[in-house]
Design an enzyme around this catalytic site. Structure first.
Site: not given
Ligand code: G6P
Length: 600
Positions: A2, A27, A72, A98-99, A473, A477, A480, A496, A595
């Site tokens: 926040c 933020r 938030w 905040n916190g 993952e 990354k 992406e 395989h 996002k």
């Molecule tokens: C999108 C984002 C990813 C995220 C995925 C799932 O593809 O680019 O970074 O992992 O959605 O999003 P969520 O909000 O459900 O974790």
């Protein structure tokens, strides 16, 4: 998470608070509020939504003292009642925070017994009532006494109608700074909120209380003045060039928030308030299905290993997009866990709605409070990692895995997990924020590694058991954010198929900490080396032998095998970030990606 801004001086406070609050918008927030003190007409204004939705109709209060907040949500839904500033029973104390107040439930129960009336579900409100309880005419004294009872993290700014002409501020584990202007003083959680008015700031330390008056201020001890060197846009990213790097670097703090108040070490148990309502039902479940998309699905895969090994619950992971169209055979004794940072991913939500219709138990592991997944599930756990701005998820992922470890404790200890095992997991989990901090210190070396490998257009990532989702993952990354082709593969499956790809142009990142599958991973690395493949190993500190085999080594500290992904992901996130940045990619907003994918 926040944002806080406060002003005391000779100018109307409202426009200054408003412009400070707008500087904190980056933020992320879901609601906001102001209190401006004017003896004739005190002004309190709280709204759910964005400032821009209401700005046209903002009133113009007079008053030269005020506090403001962007919330938030972490405790309590996104409602006006839960929005700051919060008030005491007599509406004389106004407070922004905040916190997290970890012991708020205990404090609230006690205060209610003593006759205090609460109007929100937010943990912050207990601070107002505690200050009210201890207030005897001097606000800072009331604040000091109240804070002695509080456990958790806070940055607060408080105004009292009964001791006006001052703002009292305090902090513990949540940033707060004073802005020292010309004939005015500001307080803020973030330099970007004060930077247009002053660059002279004092950063408060933990357990410090400061009193701001129109013409002077005092802290309980002397502090040197500092000068902010950042430009405004840098301040928003705390001086980091990208949100992604900022969020990677925030992981010690975000993990600490995930775990705060939830680990009962001596009982070897996790305290998950959000699951209490459903605790008895959960004790009887025979199977878990986890549904998630993208990065959240990789966290889910780690959870599958944890829940099967330590909680002895058969667990299956699926992505929302597949689950909604296949015809799964569902067990009536199963519970469904939906993991989503945003809580709004369309495919995850569609699967959730389908399961709800069938009357099965649904749980959410979500970051955004009050989001659709949080609202639609029967119960859940918030991961509390703070707003994530970069499209590529980093700090939410490690918090999701930590939350799954908490869930493993919670469910496992109600089944057959032994006390000593629970204690061991809880102890190791508690250490993870510190261990992550240590790994982050290697960022300059990882940057050098990204430079060394920046001309390669293909990468293999391999791991076994808990490190297989990590490999997935890691590959995810770098694809992406650096637009580099990568494969995340099980070490044992290499022979395989994927081994056919390996040559001197196709390097491998091998996640091979010293654990139960270490020897097997070494065999995989040898298979790669004899085919002239380059190898970057992610290995456990103290393993000198690996240097003889791998071309480069990144070390991570020793932890429990089930928690290794939290540590091993850190260098992989950094490697992807630096690879993307060095290639000139828009790392925070990769092309073609969003996002939050709210459409199918
Ligand atoms: C999108 C984002 C990813 C995220 C995925 C799932 O593809 O680019 O970074 O992992 O959605 O999003 P969520 O909000 O459900 O974790």
């Amino acid at each position: 998470m926040c944002g806080i801004v406060g002003y005391i001086g000779k100018k109307p406070a409202f426009p200054i608070l408003l412009s400070g609050l707008k500087r904190l918008e980056y933020r992320g927030y879901d609601s906001f509020g102001f209190f401006v003190f004017d003896e004739e007409k005190p002004f309190l204004f709280k709204k759910v939504g964005k400032i821009s939705q209401f700005e046209q109709n903002f009133p113009n209060p007079s008053g030269e003292i005020g506090i403001a907040h962007t919330r938030w949500a972490t405790t309590g839904e996104v409602t006006e009642a839960n929005t700051h500033p919060h008030l005491d029973c007599h509406k004389e104390i106004f407070l922004v925070h905040n916190g997290i107040i970890e012991n708020y439930q205990d404090l609230k129960a006690k205060l209610i017994q003593e006759g205090h009336k609460f109007t929100s579900e937010c943990d912050t409100e207990v601070l107002c009532h505690l200050i009210e309880k201890y207030f005897e005419g001097n606000l800072e004294e009331g604040v000091r006494k109240a804070l002695r009872e509080v456990k958790g993290a806070y940055g607060i700014a408080v105004i009292s109608k009964k001791d006006p002409e001052k703002i009292v501020v305090a902090r513990l584990s949540s940033p707060l700074l004073l802005g020292i202007g010309n004939d005015e003083l500001l307080v803020a959680s973030d330099p970007s909120a004060v930077i247009t008015r002053t660059r002279q700031v004092i950063n408060l330390d933990d357990n410090e209380i400061a009193v701001l008056k129109p013409d002077n201020f005092f802290i309980l001890k002397e502090k040197p003045l500092e000068t902010i060197e950042w430009k405004i846009e840098e301040a928003e990213k705390k001086g980091y060039p990208h949100f992604m790097l900022k969020e990677i670097m925030e992981q010690p703090e975000s993990l600490e928030n995930t775990l705060k108040g939830r680990l009962l070490i001596s009982e070897g148990m996790a305290k998950l308030g959000g699951l209490e309502v459903i605790r008895d039902k959960l004790r009887k479940i025979k199977r878990l299905n986890i549904i998630a998309c993208g990065t959240a699905r990789h966290a889910a895969l780690v959870g599958e290993y944890m829940l099967e090994e330590y909680a002895n619950i058969p667990t299956e992971v699926d992505s929302g997009s597949e689950f909604r169209y296949r015809k799964p055979v569902l067990d009536k004794d199963a519970a469904f866990v939906f993991i989503s940072q945003s809580g709004e991913t369309a495919d995850t939500l569609a699967a959730l709605k389908d399961i709800k219709q069938r009357g099965l138990i649904t749980l959410g592991i979500v970051n955004v409070i009050g989001s659709s997944v949080a609202r639609e599930t029967d119960a859940g756990v918030y991961i509390r990692s703070g707003p994530e701005i970069a499209v590529a998820s980093t700090k939410a992922t490690t918090s999701q895995i930590a939350t799954l470890a908490l869930l493993t404790l919670f469910l496992g200890r109600q089944k057959e997990m032994a006390l000593v095992m629970g204690q061991r997991i809880a102890r190791e989990l508690e250490k993870t924020p510190k261990l992550v901090k240590k790994i982050l210190e290697q960022a300059p070396q990882i940057k050098k590694l990204a430079e060394k490998y920046k001309t390669f257009n293909n990468f293999m990532y391999i791991g076994r058991k808990y490190d297989y989702p990590t490999a997935r993952e890691g590959a995810h990354k770098i694809k992406e954010v650096a637009y580099v082709h990568a494969e995340g593969c099980r070490g044992g499956e290499l022979k395989h198929c994927e081994l056919a790809l390996i040559n001197e142009d196709f390097p491998t990142v091998a996640i091979c900490p010293s654990n139960s599958v270490y020897e097997k991973m070494i065999s995989n690395i040898e298979e790669i080396k004899v085919r002239n493949g380059l190898v970057i190993a992610v290995a456990t500190e103290g393993n000198e032998d690996i240097k003889k085999l791998a071309d480069d080594v990144i070390y991570i500290p020793k932890t429990l095998e089930m928690l290794t992904p939290i540590l091993a992901l850190i260098p992989l996130q950094l490697f992807a970030y630096y690879s993307g940045a060095l290639r000139g990619c828009n790392v925070d907003k990769p092309r073609n990606l969003a996002k939050s994918v709210t459409v199918e």
